[in-house]
Design a protein around this motif. Structure first.
Motif, PDB file in Angstrom:
ATOM      1  N   ILE A  75       0.876  -1.177   0.000  1.00 58.54           N
ATOM      2  CA  ILE A  75       0.000   0.000   0.000  1.00 58.54           C
ATOM      3  C   ILE A  75       0.909   1.222   0.000  1.00 58.54           C
ATOM      4  O   ILE A  75       1.597   1.492   0.985  1.00 58.54           O
ATOM      5  CB  ILE A  75      -0.939   0.016   1.229  1.00 58.54           C
ATOM      6  CG1 ILE A  75      -1.788  -1.255   1.279  1.00 58.54           C
ATOM      7  CG2 ILE A  75      -1.814   1.269   1.209  1.00 58.54           C
ATOM      8  CD1 ILE A  75      -2.508  -1.457   2.606  1.00 58.54           C
ATOM      9  N   THR A  76       0.924   1.916  -1.129  1.00 62.10           N
ATOM     10  CA  THR A  76       1.814   3.071  -1.263  1.00 62.10           C
ATOM     11  C   THR A  76       1.021   4.248  -1.813  1.00 62.10           C
ATOM     12  O   THR A  76      -0.143   4.111  -2.165  1.00 62.10           O
ATOM     13  CB  THR A  76       2.988   2.751  -2.215  1.00 62.10           C
ATOM     14  OG1 THR A  76       2.442   2.367  -3.485  1.00 62.10           O
ATOM     15  CG2 THR A  76       3.867   1.634  -1.668  1.00 62.10           C
ATOM     16  N   ILE A  84       2.882   7.405   2.154  1.00 66.79           N
ATOM     17  CA  ILE A  84       2.708   6.320   3.118  1.00 66.79           C
ATOM     18  C   ILE A  84       4.006   5.569   3.395  1.00 66.79           C
ATOM     19  O   ILE A  84       4.366   5.334   4.545  1.00 66.79           O
ATOM     20  CB  ILE A  84       1.615   5.333   2.660  1.00 66.79           C
ATOM     21  CG1 ILE A  84       0.263   6.044   2.619  1.00 66.79           C
ATOM     22  CG2 ILE A  84       1.557   4.107   3.568  1.00 66.79           C
ATOM     23  CD1 ILE A  84      -0.855   5.236   2.004  1.00 66.79           C
ATOM     24  N   GLU A  85       4.713   5.207   2.335  1.00 66.68           N
ATOM     25  CA  GLU A  85       5.927   4.400   2.513  1.00 66.68           C
ATOM     26  C   GLU A  85       7.050   5.149   3.222  1.00 66.68           C
ATOM     27  O   GLU A  85       8.029   4.541   3.659  1.00 66.68           O
ATOM     28  CB  GLU A  85       6.400   3.794   1.183  1.00 66.68           C
ATOM     29  CG  GLU A  85       6.639   4.789   0.062  1.00 66.68           C
ATOM     30  CD  GLU A  85       5.409   5.138  -0.780  1.00 66.68           C
ATOM     31  OE1 GLU A  85       5.613   5.491  -1.954  1.00 66.68           O
ATOM     32  OE2 GLU A  85       4.264   5.106  -0.291  1.00 66.68           O
ATOM     33  N   GLU A  86       6.895   6.471   3.396  1.00 63.76           N
ATOM     34  CA  GLU A  86       7.918   7.261   4.095  1.00 63.76           C
ATOM     35  C   GLU A  86       7.546   7.568   5.549  1.00 63.76           C
ATOM     36  O   GLU A  86       8.324   8.187   6.271  1.00 63.76           O
ATOM     37  CB  GLU A  86       8.169   8.572   3.340  1.00 63.76           C
ATOM     38  CG  GLU A  86       8.823   8.342   1.985  1.00 63.76           C
ATOM     39  CD  GLU A  86       8.947   9.616   1.155  1.00 63.76           C
ATOM     40  OE1 GLU A  86       8.570  10.706   1.633  1.00 63.76           O
ATOM     41  OE2 GLU A  86       9.430   9.508   0.008  1.00 63.76           O
ATOM     42  N   ILE A  87       6.369   7.130   5.984  1.00 65.08           N
ATOM     43  CA  ILE A  87       5.950   7.375   7.366  1.00 65.08           C
ATOM     44  C   ILE A  87       6.709   6.408   8.269  1.00 65.08           C
ATOM     45  O   ILE A  87       6.574   5.189   8.137  1.00 65.08           O
ATOM     46  CB  ILE A  87       4.423   7.205   7.536  1.00 65.08           C
ATOM     47  CG1 ILE A  87       3.672   8.219   6.660  1.00 65.08           C
ATOM     48  CG2 ILE A  87       4.031   7.347   9.018  1.00 65.08           C
ATOM     49  CD1 ILE A  87       2.162   8.009   6.619  1.00 65.08           C
ATOM     50  N   GLU A  88       7.526   6.956   9.147  1.00 62.58           N
ATOM     51  CA  GLU A  88       8.378   6.115   9.995  1.00 62.58           C
ATOM     52  C   GLU A  88       7.614   5.513  11.164  1.00 62.58           C
ATOM     53  O   GLU A  88       7.882   4.386  11.567  1.00 62.58           O
ATOM     54  CB  GLU A  88       9.583   6.914  10.501  1.00 62.58           C
ATOM     55  CG  GLU A  88      10.560   7.221   9.375  1.00 62.58           C
ATOM     56  CD  GLU A  88      11.762   8.033   9.830  1.00 62.58           C
ATOM     57  OE1 GLU A  88      12.032   8.085  11.045  1.00 62.58           O
ATOM     58  OE2 GLU A  88      12.432   8.609   8.944  1.00 62.58           O
ATOM     59  N   LYS A 113      -7.461  -5.085  -6.868  1.00 57.21           N
ATOM     60  CA  LYS A 113      -6.382  -4.103  -6.799  1.00 57.21           C
ATOM     61  C   LYS A 113      -6.248  -3.550  -5.375  1.00 57.21           C
ATOM     62  O   LYS A 113      -5.132  -3.396  -4.871  1.00 57.21           O
ATOM     63  CB  LYS A 113      -6.632  -2.969  -7.781  1.00 57.21           C
ATOM     64  CG  LYS A 113      -6.412  -3.346  -9.230  1.00 57.21           C
ATOM     65  CD  LYS A 113      -6.128  -2.100 -10.018  1.00 57.21           C
ATOM     66  CE  LYS A 113      -5.803  -2.238 -11.480  1.00 57.21           C
ATOM     67  NZ  LYS A 113      -5.803  -3.491 -12.118  1.00 57.21           N
ATOM     68  N   ILE A 114      -7.373  -3.272  -4.737  1.00 59.10           N
ATOM     69  CA  ILE A 114      -7.343  -2.749  -3.372  1.00 59.10           C
ATOM     70  C   ILE A 114      -6.664  -3.753  -2.446  1.00 59.10           C
ATOM     71  O   ILE A 114      -5.851  -3.388  -1.603  1.00 59.10           O
ATOM     72  CB  ILE A 114      -8.773  -2.434  -2.857  1.00 59.10           C
ATOM     73  CG1 ILE A 114      -9.415  -1.326  -3.693  1.00 59.10           C
ATOM     74  CG2 ILE A 114      -8.724  -2.031  -1.370  1.00 59.10           C
ATOM     75  CD1 ILE A 114     -10.898  -1.116  -3.403  1.00 59.10           C
ATOM     76  N   LEU A 115      -6.989  -5.037  -2.632  1.00 58.17           N
ATOM     77  CA  LEU A 115      -6.446  -6.093  -1.766  1.00 58.17           C
ATOM     78  C   LEU A 115      -5.084  -6.583  -2.232  1.00 58.17           C
ATOM     79  O   LEU A 115      -4.590  -7.607  -1.750  1.00 58.17           O
ATOM     80  CB  LEU A 115      -7.448  -7.256  -1.661  1.00 58.17           C
ATOM     81  CG  LEU A 115      -8.833  -6.875  -1.138  1.00 58.17           C
ATOM     82  CD1 LEU A 115      -9.705  -8.101  -0.971  1.00 58.17           C
ATOM     83  CD2 LEU A 115      -8.751  -6.094   0.177  1.00 58.17           C
ATOM     84  N   ARG A 116      -4.474  -5.836  -3.147  1.00 61.68           N
ATOM     85  CA  ARG A 116      -3.085  -6.093  -3.586  1.00 61.68           C
ATOM     86  C   ARG A 116      -2.881  -7.541  -3.999  1.00 61.68           C
ATOM     87  O   ARG A 116      -1.935  -8.185  -3.582  1.00 61.68           O
ATOM     88  CB  ARG A 116      -2.080  -5.688  -2.498  1.00 61.68           C
ATOM     89  CG  ARG A 116      -2.207  -4.264  -1.925  1.00 61.68           C
ATOM     90  CD  ARG A 116      -2.258  -3.219  -3.003  1.00 61.68           C
ATOM     91  NE  ARG A 116      -2.047  -1.858  -2.593  1.00 61.68           N
ATOM     92  CZ  ARG A 116      -3.018  -0.938  -2.481  1.00 61.68           C
ATOM     93  NH1 ARG A 116      -4.270  -1.237  -2.653  1.00 61.68           N
ATOM     94  NH2 ARG A 116      -2.702   0.305  -2.179  1.00 61.68           N
ATOM     95  N   LYS A 117      -3.803  -8.049  -4.845  1.00 61.02           N
ATOM     96  CA  LYS A 117      -3.691  -9.454  -5.296  1.00 61.02           C
ATOM     97  C   LYS A 117      -2.855  -9.535  -6.557  1.00 61.02           C
ATOM     98  O   LYS A 117      -2.789  -8.628  -7.330  1.00 61.02           O
ATOM     99  CB  LYS A 117      -5.085 -10.048  -5.538  1.00 61.02           C
ATOM    100  CG  LYS A 117      -5.833 -10.207  -4.238  1.00 61.02           C
ATOM    101  CD  LYS A 117      -7.110 -10.961  -4.441  1.00 61.02           C
ATOM    102  CE  LYS A 117      -7.774 -11.155  -3.079  1.00 61.02           C
ATOM    103  NZ  LYS A 117      -9.110 -11.617  -3.143  1.00 61.02           N
TER     104      LYS A 117
END
Length: 117
Positions: A75-76, A84-88, A113-117
């Motif tokens: 989830i980016t 999101i990917e930069e939130i520590e 797509k939402i469930l990253r399949k």
């Protein structure tokens, strides 16, 4: 930033949940779809989710007790002005994961797509 995180940690999931419902329903999605997204991310089943709503569990405890999906890191993107990917901060990142999934659902994105399949 720390004080804002603390504020979010202490917010109850139950206080935000109705806003998630309103947001997705306004866009023609269902509560069942919302729950599918929440179940996927957190590992909570219907009963577990309802227990957290009834107990007014705060976000910190809600995510501490969750079994985050192994693909959650996929989830980016940007939510509320943060990448999101930069939130520590782990809890804050998990809250933003949920925000992002709810946004994608409301925007009509396909469930696969939402469930990253």
């Amino acid at each position: 930033m720390k004080s804002n995180n603390e504020r979010v940690y202490k917010m109850s999931f139950a206080s935000v949940y109705p806003h998630y419902v309103t947001k997705v329903e306004k866009k023609g999605r269902t509560v069942a779809e919302l729950h599918e997204v929440i179940h996927w991310l957190t590992g909570y089943n219907e009963k577990g989710l309802q227990q957290h709503i009834d107990a007014k569990t705060n976000f910190e405890d809600f995510f501490a007790q969750a079994q985050l999906h192994e693909n959650a890191t996929k989830i980016t993107g940007v939510i509320c002005g943060y990448r999101i990917e930069e939130i520590e901060d782990e809890v804050m990142r998990q809250v933003r994961y949920l925000d992002k999934l709810v946004d994608e659902l409301a925007k009509g994105k396909a469930m696969e797509k939402i469930l990253r399949k």
